[in-house]
Motif scaffolding. Sequence first.
Motif, PDB file in Angstrom:
ATOM      1  N   ARG A 257       0.836  -1.209   0.000  1.00 50.43           N
ATOM      2  CA  ARG A 257       0.000   0.000   0.000  1.00 50.43           C
ATOM      3  C   ARG A 257       0.868   1.254   0.000  1.00 50.43           C
ATOM      4  NH1 ARG A 257      -1.981   3.897   2.992  1.00 50.43           N
ATOM      5  NH2 ARG A 257      -0.690   3.283   4.764  1.00 50.43           N
ATOM      6  N   GLN A 261       1.151   3.930  -2.997  1.00 54.67           N
ATOM      7  CA  GLN A 261       0.830   5.318  -2.675  1.00 54.67           C
ATOM      8  C   GLN A 261       1.971   6.236  -3.093  1.00 54.67           C
ATOM      9  OE1 GLN A 261      -0.819   5.969   1.273  1.00 54.67           O
ATOM     10  NE2 GLN A 261       0.180   7.972   1.384  1.00 54.67           N
ATOM     11  N   GLN A 268      -5.675   5.991   0.233  1.00 54.12           N
ATOM     12  CA  GLN A 268      -5.038   6.187   1.523  1.00 54.12           C
ATOM     13  C   GLN A 268      -5.415   5.133   2.559  1.00 54.12           C
ATOM     14  OE1 GLN A 268      -2.745   8.750   1.968  1.00 54.12           O
ATOM     15  NE2 GLN A 268      -3.022   8.899  -0.249  1.00 54.12           N
TER      16      GLN A 268
END
Length: 271
Positions: A257, A261, A268
């Motif tokens: 993640r 990102q 988020q």
Amino acid sequence: MTEKVRVSWALGDHEIEYRWVLEEAPAGRILVFLHEGLGSVSLWRDFPDRLCRALGVRGLVFSRWGYGASSPRRPWERWGPDFMHHQALDFLPNFFRALGVEPGRERLWFYGHSDGGSIALIYAAHYPEGLEGLVLAAPHVLVEEVTLESIRKARQAYLEGDLKPRLARHHQDPDSAFFGWCDAWLDPAFRTWDIRPLLPRVRVPVLAIQGYEDEYGTMLQIEEIARLAPRVELVKLHGCGHSPHRDQPEAVIEAVRQFFQAEGWARQDQG
């Protein structure tokens, strides 16, 4: 629920088991899961669903030829030392075509585990169009003795222990899956298999994950990727063996993640 699609490629016409994950996610990006040498759709369990929810992206999971509910390898068919090159350079483009996936129109990420990580690297070195990045878990870029020794132990467990019935829960023909993988890796010709010369051609960002307790490879595998490919981030996990997504799923999901990102598009939250 899995489906099947017929794929015609150099090694034959095969029915390939696959399933889509999080189909309601926005179109345009696909995270393709490439399983390990004894893997299948079902052996991923719920990890693809959890990771795709965390990222907010659609996923594609499938069983390669010889695995899961895909067409089995016939007993006399043998996979040579170049079997991962065949998968990356011939099978994958034809598989995508059969599903109507167009790299470039769809932007692809790969999550490759073990042999699947090697296949992802080979693909990335040759087909950069539409590819945005790679996540590699316990990949192989060269042959280590620790890998061969563990495969020999797996062969003994398959012939004399409970490995065959355990694999039979995930493969319609466990002999197809096991001996296709085992015989290829233990072929003396495989000892010189080495994809490091391809790594400088992998231009997309790479997240490479390795467990310290991996019985099939050492940190050398991902350290060589970082040394030779231009854009690599490493994650080294304690208390983790050859399957980071099973041994430490939360750590893997969070690392992926954050990596996505940083590339500017993963959402988020963790879903």
